[in-house]
Design an enzyme around this catalytic site. Structure first.
Site, short mmCIF file in Angstrom:
data_model
loop_
_atom_site.label_atom_id
_atom_site.label_comp_id
_atom_site.label_asym_id
_atom_site.label_seq_id
_atom_site.Cartn_x
_atom_site.Cartn_y
_atom_site.Cartn_z
N TYR A 239 9.37 -2.03 -0.42
CA TYR A 239 7.92 -1.81 -0.32
C TYR A 239 7.16 -2.89 -1.11
O TYR A 239 6.26 -3.56 -0.58
CB TYR A 239 7.60 -0.40 -0.84
N ALA B 116 -2.67 7.57 12.73
CA ALA B 116 -2.93 9.02 12.74
C ALA B 116 -4.39 9.28 13.08
O ALA B 116 -5.24 8.40 12.95
CB ALA B 116 -2.58 9.61 11.37
N LEU C 40 -0.22 -0.78 13.75
CA LEU C 40 -0.20 -2.14 13.19
C LEU C 40 0.97 -2.97 13.72
O LEU C 40 0.91 -4.20 13.74
CB LEU C 40 -0.13 -2.07 11.67
N GLY D 118 -0.49 1.11 6.47
CA GLY D 118 0.91 0.74 6.30
C GLY D 118 1.66 1.81 5.54
O GLY D 118 1.10 2.85 5.17
P1 NAI Z 1 -1.30 6.65 2.61
O1 NAI Z 1 0.15 6.65 2.93
O2 NAI Z 1 -1.96 7.95 2.30
O3 NAI Z 1 -2.12 5.96 3.78
C1 NAI Z 1 -1.60 4.90 4.57
C2 NAI Z 1 -2.12 5.06 5.98
O4 NAI Z 1 -1.55 4.01 6.78
C3 NAI Z 1 -1.69 6.40 6.63
O5 NAI Z 1 -2.83 7.10 7.08
C4 NAI Z 1 -0.79 5.99 7.77
O6 NAI Z 1 -0.93 6.79 8.93
C5 NAI Z 1 -1.23 4.56 8.03
N1 NAI Z 1 -0.18 3.79 8.69
C6 NAI Z 1 1.14 3.75 8.36
N2 NAI Z 1 1.82 3.00 9.24
C7 NAI Z 1 0.91 2.55 10.14
C8 NAI Z 1 1.00 1.74 11.29
N3 NAI Z 1 2.17 1.24 11.71
N4 NAI Z 1 -0.13 1.49 11.99
C9 NAI Z 1 -1.32 2.00 11.58
N5 NAI Z 1 -1.48 2.77 10.49
C10 NAI Z 1 -0.36 3.05 9.78
O7 NAI Z 1 -1.49 5.64 1.40
P2 NAI Z 1 -2.72 5.49 0.39
O8 NAI Z 1 -2.34 6.09 -0.90
O9 NAI Z 1 -3.97 5.88 1.04
O10 NAI Z 1 -2.72 3.90 0.17
C11 NAI Z 1 -3.46 3.05 0.98
C12 NAI Z 1 -2.96 1.62 0.78
O11 NAI Z 1 -3.05 1.28 -0.58
C13 NAI Z 1 -1.51 1.42 1.20
O12 NAI Z 1 -1.38 0.15 1.80
C14 NAI Z 1 -0.76 1.47 -0.11
O13 NAI Z 1 0.42 0.70 -0.05
C15 NAI Z 1 -1.79 0.87 -1.06
N6 NAI Z 1 -1.59 1.36 -2.43
C16 NAI Z 1 -1.95 2.63 -2.77
C17 NAI Z 1 -1.80 3.07 -4.06
C18 NAI Z 1 -2.25 4.43 -4.52
O14 NAI Z 1 -2.15 4.71 -5.71
N7 NAI Z 1 -2.77 5.30 -3.65
C19 NAI Z 1 -1.18 2.20 -5.10
C20 NAI Z 1 -0.84 0.88 -4.62
C21 NAI Z 1 -1.06 0.49 -3.34
C1 15L Z 2 1.94 2.65 -4.92
O1 15L Z 2 2.01 1.52 -4.46
C2 15L Z 2 1.96 3.83 -4.04
O2 15L Z 2 1.31 3.59 -2.80
C3 15L Z 2 1.35 5.07 -4.65
O3 15L Z 2 1.80 6.20 -3.89
C4 15L Z 2 1.67 5.25 -6.13
O4 15L Z 2 2.92 5.77 -6.30
C5 15L Z 2 1.47 3.96 -6.90
O5 15L Z 2 1.98 2.81 -6.26
C6 15L Z 2 2.04 3.98 -8.32
O6 15L Z 2 2.69 3.03 -8.72
O7 15L Z 2 1.77 4.95 -9.04
#
Ligand code: NAI
Ligand code: 15L
Length: 269
Positions: free
Chosen positions: A141, A41, A57, A78
């Site tokens: 996931y 994005a 990715l 992701g």
């Molecule tokens: P988010 O969904 O807001 O951001 C993920 C970003 O990855 C998005 O901007 C999306 O466009 C990009 N993306 C998705 N598919 C893609 C692809 N094929 N190629 C390139 N970019 C791609 O998620 P958030 O909350 O910012 O999380 C970031 C990372 O941390 C993720 O990997 C998520 O799994 C991990 N995570 C986040 C948690 C949280 O509490 N926010 C908890 C546990 C893990």
């Molecule tokens: C995750 O891995 C997700 O990316 C985030 O959206 C939250 O839901 C978080 O875990 C959680 O367990 O609260």
């Protein structure tokens, strides 16, 4: 904002358009000379000290170009929630393989991988686990994040690429519910944790639970003392407000039994 230790010249941030990417964008500027922002994005216009290189990715060539010239990677990109396997496969599994192959080809030696608490989501909320407990993913996931952690181990054992697999709990401005009082990670603590991972002399292949200094916790980070992460925030200051606006959980509900919360029953299967 604290001034972080600057350890790298060009640092790649994937997932830069997402919630955490946006929160880290300004915070990570002090960790490097040049912050390369990437996402599928739009991430907007590059500011001073930034450069933008969009990439999907799931496309190996785009990932290769995205990684070229970088010294370290913070990999947040992701799918971040439960989703159909075909989509997870492309973004999280193939995406991770493309990233590590590109890192190998371009000599990148350190990666911070945004793993998730959903790698171990099927442990109970009454249990305390550490990095030695076997994975118990709570969906496709979480399974993709477990794959990412093992992939990182393979690239460490074969090629010496060091990775911090940060099993992020819930990183949002505030805990949204009672579960998140245990899983919450403030944005500033996330940045402290990433800074520790980027700057510790020896990282190896490390698994570390991404949480603030919360009184209630299910995770023991004693296996990751060498990373040197010291959280400064706590969910405890939100406890009263969270209790006031939420009702007591049904203790027979799997979402209240397991650490993964609602993720243990989410998704297409
Ligand atoms: P988010 O969904 O807001 O951001 C993920 C970003 O990855 C998005 O901007 C999306 O466009 C990009 N993306 C998705 N598919 C893609 C692809 N094929 N190629 C390139 N970019 C791609 O998620 P958030 O909350 O910012 O999380 C970031 C990372 O941390 C993720 O990997 C998520 O799994 C991990 N995570 C986040 C948690 C949280 O509490 N926010 C908890 C546990 C893990
Ligand atoms: C995750 O891995 C997700 O990316 C985030 O959206 C939250 O839901 C978080 O875990 C959680 O367990 O609260």
């Amino acid at each position: 904002m604290e001034k972080p230790l600057k350890t790298h010249h060009r640092l790649l941030l994937t997932g830069a358009a997402g919630g955490l990417g946006t929160a880290l964008r300004t915070r990570l500027q002090g960790n490097c000379d040049v912050l390369r922002l990437s996402d599928l994005a739009d991430v907007g216009v590059a500011q001073a000290g930034e450069e933008v290189m969009l990439a999907d990715l799931s496309n190996a060539d785009e990932v290769n170009a995205m990684v070229a010239g970088c010294d370290a990677i913070v990999h947040l990109g992701g799918i971040s929630v439960e989703a159909p396997f075909a989509a997870i496969l492309q973004a999280n599994i193939l995406g991770a393989v493309h990233l590590y192959e590109a890192a190998r080809l371009h000599g990148v030696k350190r990666i911070v991988f945004a793993s998730s608490n959903h790698v171990t989501g099927f442990y109970k909320q009454s249990e305390t686990i550490n990095a030695d407990h076997p994975a118990r993913p709570d969906g496709f996931y979480g399974l993709s994040k477990a794959f990412g952690e093992d992939l990182a181990r393979l690239y460490f054992d074969r090629h010496g690429i060091e990775t911090a697999c940060v099993r992020i709990g819930s990183s949002f401005p505030e805990p949204k519910d009672r579960r998140m009082l245990a899983t919450w990670l403030s944005f500033d603590d996330l940045h402290r944790l990433i800074t520790a991972c980027l700057s510790t002399p020896v990282l190896g292949h490390s698994i570390i639970f991404g949480m603030s200094d919360n009184a209630v916790t299910w995770w023991d980070n004693s296996r990751a003392r060498h990373v040197g992460y010291v959280p400064k925030d706590t969910s405890d200051v939100f406890r009263e407000a969270v209790y006031a606006r939420t009702s007591a959980p049904d203790l027979n509900d799997p979402a209240a039994i397991y650490q993964g919360g609602g993720f243990v029953k989410a998704g297409p299967f």
